[in-house]
Design an enzyme around this catalytic site. Structure first.
Site, short mmCIF file in Angstrom:
data_model
loop_
_atom_site.label_atom_id
_atom_site.label_comp_id
_atom_site.label_asym_id
_atom_site.label_seq_id
_atom_site.Cartn_x
_atom_site.Cartn_y
_atom_site.Cartn_z
N CYS A 142 0.85 -1.19 0.02
CA CYS A 142 -0.16 0.03 0.10
C CYS A 142 0.80 1.22 0.03
O CYS A 142 0.33 2.36 -0.08
CB CYS A 142 -1.05 -0.03 1.29
N HIS A 199 -3.11 7.21 3.28
CA HIS A 199 -3.78 5.98 2.83
C HIS A 199 -4.89 5.50 3.30
O HIS A 199 -5.13 6.00 4.71
CB HIS A 199 -2.75 4.82 3.02
N ASN A 230 -10.45 0.48 -0.04
CA ASN A 230 -9.02 0.66 -0.09
C ASN A 230 -8.53 0.34 -1.48
O ASN A 230 -8.53 -0.81 -1.91
CB ASN A 230 -8.27 -0.41 1.13
N1 COA Z 1 -18.88 -8.19 9.03
C1 COA Z 1 -19.09 -8.43 10.38
N2 COA Z 1 -18.55 -9.04 11.32
C2 COA Z 1 -17.11 -9.00 10.96
C3 COA Z 1 -16.56 -8.68 9.70
C4 COA Z 1 -17.52 -8.42 8.79
N3 COA Z 1 -17.28 -7.91 7.51
N4 COA Z 1 -15.20 -8.90 9.52
C5 COA Z 1 -14.84 -9.25 10.91
N5 COA Z 1 -15.99 -9.53 11.58
C6 COA Z 1 -16.11 -9.76 13.06
C7 COA Z 1 -15.08 -10.65 13.43
O1 COA Z 1 -15.14 -12.19 13.24
C8 COA Z 1 -14.81 -10.42 14.95
O2 COA Z 1 -15.84 -11.16 15.62
P1 COA Z 1 -15.39 -11.76 17.11
O3 COA Z 1 -15.21 -10.76 17.81
O4 COA Z 1 -16.70 -12.72 17.47
O5 COA Z 1 -14.28 -12.96 16.94
C9 COA Z 1 -15.13 -9.00 15.11
O6 COA Z 1 -16.03 -8.77 13.88
C10 COA Z 1 -14.12 -7.89 15.01
O7 COA Z 1 -12.97 -8.36 14.29
P2 COA Z 1 -11.72 -7.59 14.01
O8 COA Z 1 -11.01 -8.14 12.82
O9 COA Z 1 -11.29 -7.36 15.54
O10 COA Z 1 -12.25 -6.24 13.64
P3 COA Z 1 -11.31 -4.89 13.47
O11 COA Z 1 -12.20 -3.64 14.38
O12 COA Z 1 -10.03 -5.01 13.73
O13 COA Z 1 -11.69 -4.48 11.88
C11 COA Z 1 -10.36 -4.38 10.07
C12 COA Z 1 -11.22 -5.29 11.10
C13 COA Z 1 -9.70 -5.12 8.86
C14 COA Z 1 -11.57 -3.37 9.26
C15 COA Z 1 -9.43 -3.41 10.76
O14 COA Z 1 -8.57 -4.39 11.70
C16 COA Z 1 -8.31 -2.90 9.93
O15 COA Z 1 -8.72 -1.78 9.33
N6 COA Z 1 -7.08 -3.19 9.83
C17 COA Z 1 -5.90 -2.55 9.41
C18 COA Z 1 -5.87 -2.48 7.80
C19 COA Z 1 -4.64 -1.99 7.09
O16 COA Z 1 -4.22 -0.77 7.73
N7 COA Z 1 -4.13 -2.52 6.56
C20 COA Z 1 -2.72 -2.35 5.95
C21 COA Z 1 -2.85 -1.55 4.71
S1 COA Z 1 -3.64 -2.23 3.47
#
Ligand code: COA
Length: 332
Positions: free
Chosen positions: A116, A256, A286
């Site tokens: 990214c 980003h 993204n």
């Molecule tokens: N819809 C509903 N629930 C979802 C889901 C979706 N699309 N995706 C994940 N979940 C659930 C998970 O299973 C988890 O459930 P649990 O608590 O029962 O285990 C819960 O939601 C929380 O998941 P988590 O992964 O902790 O969510 P989050 O708040 O961290 O959000 C991202 C996930 C990917 C959006 C976030 O972590 C993120 O943006 N990460 C960084 C991305 C980034 O900067 N990447 C680098 C550049 S590309």
């Protein structure tokens, strides 16, 4: 002889027509609009659905618009760098394919993959080439068709990504402008948290890699989130500090677009008002290498020559950094 700087003299972008909304995703995986909006800030994303179309086709549209806007004949372009993680194929480079399709026959071209952060790394690289004094027009592209490597049965990643391309023109200037300072960082120990493992020399395509779905993107979102916030915040604050800049000296923060919560957190840490933070994650998701040039394109009418911008990104690898940029005068 006066030192040559790389002025940014134009920007253009392209997103495909097809829009994939959160409501559409609700029908594909166990998710819902409210979760996606509150956890990521994304409402919809554009997807390149047409068969036979690839990253280069979106880049071509962005570059054609850029050439027209800056009054540039394709034969004048000396060099093209395409930042991408979804090249049309392993080789030849997508930048080569774009140059051929647009008629930039005098340009030497290569791709740059820093996940990214590809556009930031490409912009800095191109600026140094320009500073050598040997080049008059360099095009820097950030383009990705992430939909080609997203697993649309994995709710944790398929809601995040969209397709798009953006491009900027660099031209020589004797005034200090363009990339004024930067901090770019890499840390390969993060490679197990965000990757697309299949299809390279480690795991060439096989029945097993297909069965294990190794050709799709994998991310440990929760862990990457923390590294992303830290990486962007630390480099951003360091660039501001060593240039004696406060938030009032910076017109725009251009982060980003991986997650709205990351953007808000980074802005808060830099004490930066959200009205001066460029955002397009709500409508594009993204777009990986394209997020920053697409932001610049979306906000083009509001950026004036001489404005100082801070560009910041974090991506797989890990790769991250922040760049201080001064916007240039429009090309011809
Ligand atoms: N819809 C509903 N629930 C979802 C889901 C979706 N699309 N995706 C994940 N979940 C659930 C998970 O299973 C988890 O459930 P649990 O608590 O029962 O285990 C819960 O939601 C929380 O998941 P988590 O992964 O902790 O969510 P989050 O708040 O961290 O959000 C991202 C996930 C990917 C959006 C976030 O972590 C993120 O943006 N990460 C960084 C991305 C980034 O900067 N990447 C680098 C550049 S590309």
């Amino acid at each position: 002889m006066a030192r040559i700087h790389a002025a940014i003299t134009g920007v253009h972008g392209y997103v495909p027509d097809f829009v994939l909304t959160n409501a559409d995703l609700e029908k594909m995986v166990d998710t819902n609009d409210e979760w996606i909006r509150t956890r990521t800030g994304i409402k919809e994303r554009h997807i390149l659905k047409e068969p036979g179309k690839a990253t280069s086709d979106m880049a071509v549209e962005a570059v054609k618009g850029l050439l027209e806007k800056t009054g540039t004949d394709p034969m004048e372009v000396d060099m093209v760098i395409c930042g991408t993680v979804t090249a049309d194929m392993h080789f030849p480079d997508t930048a080569n394919i774009v140059a051929d399709k647009v008629g930039m026959k005098n340009a030497f071209c290569f791709d740059l993959n820093a996940a990214c952060s590809s556009f930031l790394f490409s912009l800095v690289t191109a600026s140094h080439y320009m500073e050598s004094g040997r080049y008059k027009k360099i095009i820097v592209i950030g383009a990705d068709k992430l939909s080609a490597v997203v697993d649309y049965t994995d709710r944790s990643t398929c809601i995040l990504f969209g397709d798009g391309a953006g491009a900027v023109m660099l031209e020589p200037s004797e005034q200090p402008t363009g990339v004024l300072d930067y901090i770019l960082k890499s840390d390969g120990s993060g490679r197990d948290l965000l990757y697309q493992k299949g299809g390279g020399s480690l795991y060439p395509c096989s029945k097993e890699t297909l069965e294990k779905r190794m050709h799709y993107i994998y991310q440990d979102g929760r862990k990457v989130f923390k590294y992303a916030v830290e990486g962007m915040k630390n480099t951003l604050l360091e660039v501001m500090k060593r240039n004696n800049l406060t938030k009032d000296d910076i017109k725009w923060l251009v982060p980003h677009q991986a997650n709205m919560r990351i953007i808000e957190y980074v802005a808060k840490m830099a004490d930066f008002p959200m009205e001066r933070v460029m955002i397009n994650i709500d409508k594009y998701g993204n777009t990986t290498s394209a997020t920053i040039p697409l932001c610049l394109w979306n906000y083009e009418d509001q950026i004036k020559p001489g404005d100082k911008l801070l560009l910041t990104a974090f991506g797989g690898g890990f790769s991250w950094g922040s760049i201080l940029v001064e916007w240039g005068k429009p090309g011809k």
